[in-house]
Structure formats: C-alpha cells, structure tokens
Design an enzyme around this catalytic site. Structure first.
Site, PDB file in Angstrom:
ATOM      1  N   ASP A 162      60.322  32.113  46.350  1.00 23.17           N
ATOM      2  CA  ASP A 162      59.288  31.403  47.105  1.00 23.17           C
ATOM      3  C   ASP A 162      59.665  29.969  47.434  1.00 23.17           C
ATOM      4  O   ASP A 162      59.385  29.476  48.528  1.00 23.17           O
ATOM      5  CB  ASP A 162      57.947  31.446  46.352  1.00 23.17           C
TER       6      ASP A 162
ATOM      7  N   HIS B  77      20.196  35.394  10.048  1.00 21.36           N
ATOM      8  CA  HIS B  77      20.389  36.850   9.979  1.00 21.36           C
ATOM      9  C   HIS B  77      19.441  37.565  10.948  1.00 21.36           C
ATOM     10  O   HIS B  77      19.099  38.733  10.751  1.00 21.36           O
ATOM     11  CB  HIS B  77      20.170  37.378   8.554  1.00 21.36           C
TER      12      HIS B  77
ATOM     13  N   SER C 216      15.635  45.535  37.868  1.00 22.33           N
ATOM     14  CA  SER C 216      16.218  46.858  37.705  1.00 22.33           C
ATOM     15  C   SER C 216      15.915  47.687  38.947  1.00 22.33           C
ATOM     16  O   SER C 216      14.818  47.618  39.508  1.00 22.33           O
ATOM     17  CB  SER C 216      15.643  47.550  36.469  1.00 22.33           C
TER      18      SER C 216
ATOM     19  N   SER D 290      56.010  33.166  34.450  1.00 23.75           N
ATOM     20  CA  SER D 290      55.740  32.766  35.831  1.00 23.75           C
ATOM     21  C   SER D 290      54.621  33.587  36.476  1.00 23.75           C
ATOM     22  O   SER D 290      53.672  33.030  37.044  1.00 23.75           O
ATOM     23  CB  SER D 290      57.018  32.889  36.660  1.00 23.75           C
TER      24      SER D 290
ATOM     25  N   ARG E 168      50.365  32.348  37.445  1.00 24.07           N
ATOM     26  CA  ARG E 168      49.738  32.367  38.769  1.00 24.07           C
ATOM     27  C   ARG E 168      48.297  32.863  38.676  1.00 24.07           C
ATOM     28  O   ARG E 168      47.477  32.582  39.546  1.00 24.07           O
ATOM     29  CB  ARG E 168      50.511  33.282  39.716  1.00 24.07           C
TER      30      ARG E 168
END
Length: 436
Positions: free
Chosen positions: A79, A151, A272, A317, A321
C-alpha cells in the site's frame, strides 16, 4: 452507500462522522502526504532535495487519487509503495525524491499516532459530557435514601446520589488514564528499517517531528512500541467497563419488581414486535453489548506487543487496521448513548420509598444490635435473637404481607452514614475536573 454488500456497522450505525473521518482512507493518505512533505522540507534544508522538487511536492500535496492508489496496489501488493507511485505521477518533478531514506513504518506509524491524538480529543470531550450529566444527577439525588442491594438482595440503605457517584468515580479514573495515555503518546520518529536512523542525516528526525507536532520515542524498532496500543485499548475498554457496570445496574433497577430507575422512553418507541406493552432498557443493553466487544479487543493489542519478534514482524498489521478504529468508534458510541441515557434517566422516588418501607427495617436491625451491645448485651446472643425475628418477618414479606417489624425501624436517615456528604464531594471533584 451501497447496501448490497457487507458493511461494517461502524460505517453508518455506530460512532460519529467526525470519528469515521479520522479513520477514513482519505484522511490516512492526507497524513501520509503531510509526512512526506515534512520529510522533503527537512531534506531540502539538508540539501538533499532541491527547491524546485520541494515546490512540486507541496503544489501536488492535496491531489490524491485513491482509486489510482488501489489500482497500483493490486500490482505491487504494497500500500505504501502504491501511494508513493501515485504521488509521483502527480508530482513529476519532485516525485523521484518522495520517501527518501524512509521505511514504510516511518510513515504509517507516525500517521497512526496523529490519528490517535485526534480521536482522543473526541473521546475526552464525550467523556466529560457524561461526567457532567452524572454530576448533575448526583447533586440532585445526594440525599434521597434508597435500598442498597448486595448479592442482589436487600441490604442497608444508601442514597441514589451515592450510588451514582460510584459510577462517576470510575469514570474520573478513566479520564485520568486517558490523560496518562495522551501524555505518553509518541511517534516512531524517522528511524528507518530497524530503528537506528542510519538512512537519515542527523537532525532530520527532529525537524520532521517538530513539523508534525509529535514527540518521538528515543528507542524504537521498525515500529513504535506496541505497548502504547495496549494502553490505548485498555483505557477505552475501561470506559466501556465503567458504563457497562452502570448500565447493567440500571437494567436491574428497571425490572418491574424493583422499578426504581428507568431509561427515558420516546413517544413512538417500540419495545417488542410481539408484546406491545414492553418497556425494554435497550440503550443500557446496547452499552453492555458494545462494552463486551470492546473488552475483547484489548488482548489482541497485548499479544501484538508480546509477539512482535526482534525488530518487527508483520502479524500485527492486519488486525491493527481493525482494532484501533473500531475500539475508538465503539467507545464513542457507548459515550454517546450514555450521555443521552443519563440525561433522561427517570428516578421513581415513589417506588424507592415503597421498597424502603418494605425492606429497610431489616437493615435497621443492625442499629438495634449495636444499641443492645452498648447496653450490656452479649453480641452473639443478641444477634441470634434478632436473626430469628428477622426470619419470621421475611416469611411474612414473602407471603406479600406488610413487613411486621416495628415502624421505628423505618428511620433510615440515621443509618446513611456519610453517603450524602461523600456524593457531594464526588460531584465537586467532577466540577474541578471539568474546569481543567
């Protein structure tokens, strides 16, 4: 946008346009050109690049043909080389001097840090907005007693403001970590293939980095230390974790059995497709879901640091990205959602009082135990006597009856400790932090 093929949700659904621009291909190539021009300017002073060549590079700096770069990359499979050649096609006079002495990572690693600096500014601003919303809610509810839960069972009373301060304190620490990362950000610098700087004349690195507004690491390999990426993602994941904790607690408190907090609900919001009555905590659930994803990006960055052998291998690499842009976009979406959620947070004080009325007498039994011991009772015997009475009261509550413990146990404000004071101190800390 062409929706006929797969698109990442970060391309359109999550995160802001500003953040997407930072991690877009166009901005990447703009920064590559910026670094190449900065390098050419430094090399002009070192008499390696002529004035005519430099002027040509500057004149064509913003003429970027990304389609052409991709076309060349299909042949070169590289690139950076593709971008160099495309730039040279535009800058025919100075094109022969582009990238002189540089290795690819001199360009791409410094570009990554420039992008990260820009993205951190957005994250910091959004984090401060969330803290501001928390501050206002803490101040409003610092004195409002509510039932504490340990709890997931009724415990001693606390205050709504103190509970909110718990989440805000975590976010304050996240902000400190963010500032630590910002302070310690460094670029690779211009150090060449293995980090020795052998391909550059003395002073080139300093000139280039000053032009970019970046400090450089003293020591690097072909890349900057990948520990920085780990710090970065750990910090972003920390923000996600803090807000996931808040969101998970909100989901519990929104359940009808407790019913103390709830998300803001818009007029036409649908809970819903099957059950028209539903009031689901969809934003809190989204935060928890995104935070779970964000958390598991961090180990990738840690392994990138651990498994980059000797002066560098390329196996970080491809994933970088993905993980760096998506970590920022995920964290940003969490913060965007959290700001709206906290701003519109509904606190049902009637339900809070009902829950206190039913369960706070149990918590007040601790005060009874302490008073009994002060008057000479055996602590263990008193504890057992109170426990037996409490168990009978629990049985009544489980049958749906009113708590039979005496009404004087409802005087919970004596048992709030320093919760209101500490909540206000947390709000003050946020205020100070937002001024800085």
């Amino acid at each position: 946008m062409d929706f006929s093929e797969y698109l990442s949700v970060f391309s359109w659904r999550y995160g802001s346009k500003d953040m997407r621009v930072i991690f877009g291909e166009k901005h990447k190539y703009e920064l590559w050109r910026k670094i190449w021009v900065a390098l050419a300017k430094a090399q002009f002073k070192a008499k390696l690049v002529s004035k005519r060549e430099l002027d040509d590079l500057v004149r064509n700096q913003n003429k970027i043909n990304i389609s052409r770069i991709f076309e060349i990359e299909k042949e070169t499979k590289h690139d950076v080389v593709a971008a160099i050649r495309e730039y040279a096609e535009e800058a025919k006079i100075g094109g022969g001097k582009i990238h002189l002495g540089a290795t690819s990572m001199d360009i791409t690693d410094n570009t990554d840090i420039l992008k990260i600096k820009e993205a951190l500014i957005i994250i910091e601003e959004r984090l401060k907005k969330v803290l501001k919303e928390f501050k206002e809610k803490i101040e409003c509810y610092a004195d409002v007693p509510c039932l504490g839960l340990t709890h997931l069972q009724p415990a001693e009373p606390t205050t709504v403001g103190y509970r909110l301060a718990f989440y805000a304190q975590d976010l304050l620490n996240d902000l400190k970590f963010l500032k630590f990362v910002q302070k310690n950000l460094r670029g690779k610098g211009m150090k060449g293939a293995v980090g020795t700087g052998a391909s550059y004349q003395r002073g080139i690195e300093k000139a280039v980095m000053e032009s970019l507004g970046l400090k450089a690491f003293l020591i690097s390999s072909q890349v900057y230390p990948r520990k920085i990426d780990y710090w970065l993602l750990a910090m972003l994941a920390g923000i996600g974790s803090s807000l996931a904790k808040f969101s998970a607690d909100l989901r519990i408190l929104q359940s009808p059995m407790l019913g103390e907090w709830s998300e803001p609900l818009t007029e036409k919001q649908v809970g819903s497709s099957a059950m028209p009555f539903k009031r689901n905590p969809i934003n809190a659930e989204k935060i928890c879901s995104l935070a779970r994803y964000l958390l598991f990006l961090t180990p990738v960055a840690l392994e990138n640091n651990s498994l980059s052998y000797l002066e560098r291998t390329l196996d970080d690499s491809a994933n970088r990205r993905i993980i760096i842009p998506e970590a920022f976009l995920t964290a940003e979406e969490i913060l965007i959602t959290a700001e709206k959620l906290i701003n519109g947070l509904v606190i049902n004080e009637d339900k809070i009082r009902d829950n206190l009325r039913q369960y706070a007498p149990f918590a007040a039994m601790e005060m009874t135990l302490i008073d009994a011991v002060k008057q000479g009772a055996d602590r263990q015997k008193a504890h057992e006597a109170i426990r037996k009475r409490a168990m009978k009261a629990w049985e009544a509550v489980q049958r749906g009856e009113k708590n039979p413990l005496p009404d004087e146990f409802l005087k919970v404000k004596k048992h709030l400790g320093q919760a209101p004071t500490r909540a206000r101190k947390c709000a003050k800390m946020i205020e100070i932090c937002l001024r800085q």
